[in-house]
Design an enzyme around this catalytic site. Structure first.
Site, short mmCIF file in Angstrom:
data_model
loop_
_atom_site.label_atom_id
_atom_site.label_comp_id
_atom_site.label_asym_id
_atom_site.label_seq_id
_atom_site.Cartn_x
_atom_site.Cartn_y
_atom_site.Cartn_z
NE ARG A 139 -55.46 22.30 49.41
CZ ARG A 139 -54.42 23.13 49.55
NH1 ARG A 139 -53.38 22.77 50.30
NH2 ARG A 139 -54.41 24.31 48.95
CB CYS B 61 -49.86 25.24 44.60
SG CYS B 61 -49.15 26.86 44.92
#
Length: 353
Positions: free
Chosen positions: A246, A305
């Site tokens: 990601r 995150c």
């Protein structure tokens, strides 16, 4: 009798004794929170000053709880002295088994650590924010936890049904609002069950409302503007806890935004600090993965995150190796991306380029 509690972390015992003697009380209690020989023998040892003699009083906590984590053994021994919160939360695609998705509330209602109350990070949050589970105001936080039976002086233990996943988010929230006496159950509910310890499966009991008091903060929380300024200043190393795929933009985000990373950020996937059975890795292993990610522990750090949950796992791992109060970019990659801030793919504009 008159009672006093003196927080004496790092303060010599003799200084505390002198303070009490100067005040001239016939009797007083002083709690020593430093790493003195007394504190090691009597966890947060209470000393009673009477007739010129100091008499050690054993704490009600049976075993020392040091650092961000406690073991199942510790919790078993101290279950009646703490407030336990199930802080389970899962991403929508996560499955307990093939075809069976996690259900945080449903699983809590079926089985829980005795006396546990459910802490919902999607409700104890800023309900006005367009972003998921952002930090609430201190007033709303205090109101919510009071309804869970948590008082300002409660020793709080948080756990989740995955092992270590969402519980560190609750741990971070309590710390952010000035409640420092909070820790995470290492391995969570799976470790508790694997240890053969008692499970409560009856209907969750009603919880009496308590007075929490005043919450402060939130502290150690970064705004998007602060992260933007850090790109130029490099004041701290921004550590991204999402998976590398990601981070590189090679795997999709769990939300309808394009993946990638913030300029200058490091990648330390939260799973890299967790063992296969859902416990926090040993200090030496954590330091190894940190070094592999080219993160310098001698320089300031901040964590982020996708939405402020898995970053807290890395934050707890850093606390385990002695780096406490690491700031969290709460809005995280989701806020950054939907705000049309620049993001990058591959290793472009990263320390790995």
């Amino acid at each position: 009798q008159t009672y006093m509690r003196v927080q004496a972390a790092g303060v010599p015992t003799c200084v505390c004794i002198l303070l009490l003697a100067t005040l001239g009380h016939a009797s007083a209690f002083v709690t020593l929170c430093g790493r003195t020989s007394l504190a090691k023998s009597y966890h947060f040892a209470a000393l009673r000053l009477k007739g010129g003699h100091l008499v050690p009083q054993r704490s009600s906590i049976r075993m020392s709880a040091v650092g961000p984590l406690v073991s199942c053994e510790w919790l078993k021994e101290n279950l009646d002295k703490v407030k336990v919160l199930d802080a389970s939360w899962y991403l929508s695609f996560m499955e307990r088994s093939p075809g069976v998705k996690f259900d945080a509330v449903g699983e809590f209602e079926k089985q829980r650590i005795p006396g546990a109350v459910f802490f919902d990070i999607d409700k104890v949050c800023d309900t006005t924010s367009p972003h998921p589970h952002m930090m609430p105001t201190p007033e709303f936080f205090a109101e919510c936890v009071a309804k869970l039976g948590v008082a300002r002086d409660s020793h709080v233990i948080v756990y989740d049904g995955k092992g270590i996943f969402s519980a560190p988010r609750a741990w971070t929230m309590f710390q952010a609002f000035g409640h420092s006496n909070v820790q995470i159950l290492d391995g969570g509910l799976p470790a508790w069950i694997a240890s053969g310890l008692q499970i409560e499966s009856c209907a969750p009991p009603s919880v009496p409302l308590v007075e929490y008091g005043i919450a402060t903060g939130p502290a150690h929380i970064l705004s998007m503007a602060q992260v933007e300024a850090n790109i130029l200043s490099s004041e701290y190393q921004l550590v991204d806890a999402r998976p590398m795929a990601r981070f590189k933009g090679e795997a999709p985000e769990p939300r309808p935004i394009e993946s990638g990373h913030i300029e200058g950020s490091y990648c330390l996937p939260f799973l890299d600090v967790i063992t296969p059975d859902g416990k926090m890795k040993a200090e030496s292993e954590i330091k190894e993965v940190v070094a592999k990610a080219k993160i310098n522990l001698d320089k300031p750090l901040a964590v982020t995150c996708g939405s402020g949950v898995s970053a807290c796992v890395v934050r707890a791992a850093l606390a385990k190796i002695g780096i406490s109060n690491v700031p969290l970019y709460d809005g995280a990659y989701t806020e950054w991306k939907v705000s049309d801030q620049p993001t990058f793919k591959g290793l472009d504009k990263s320390p790995y380029a």
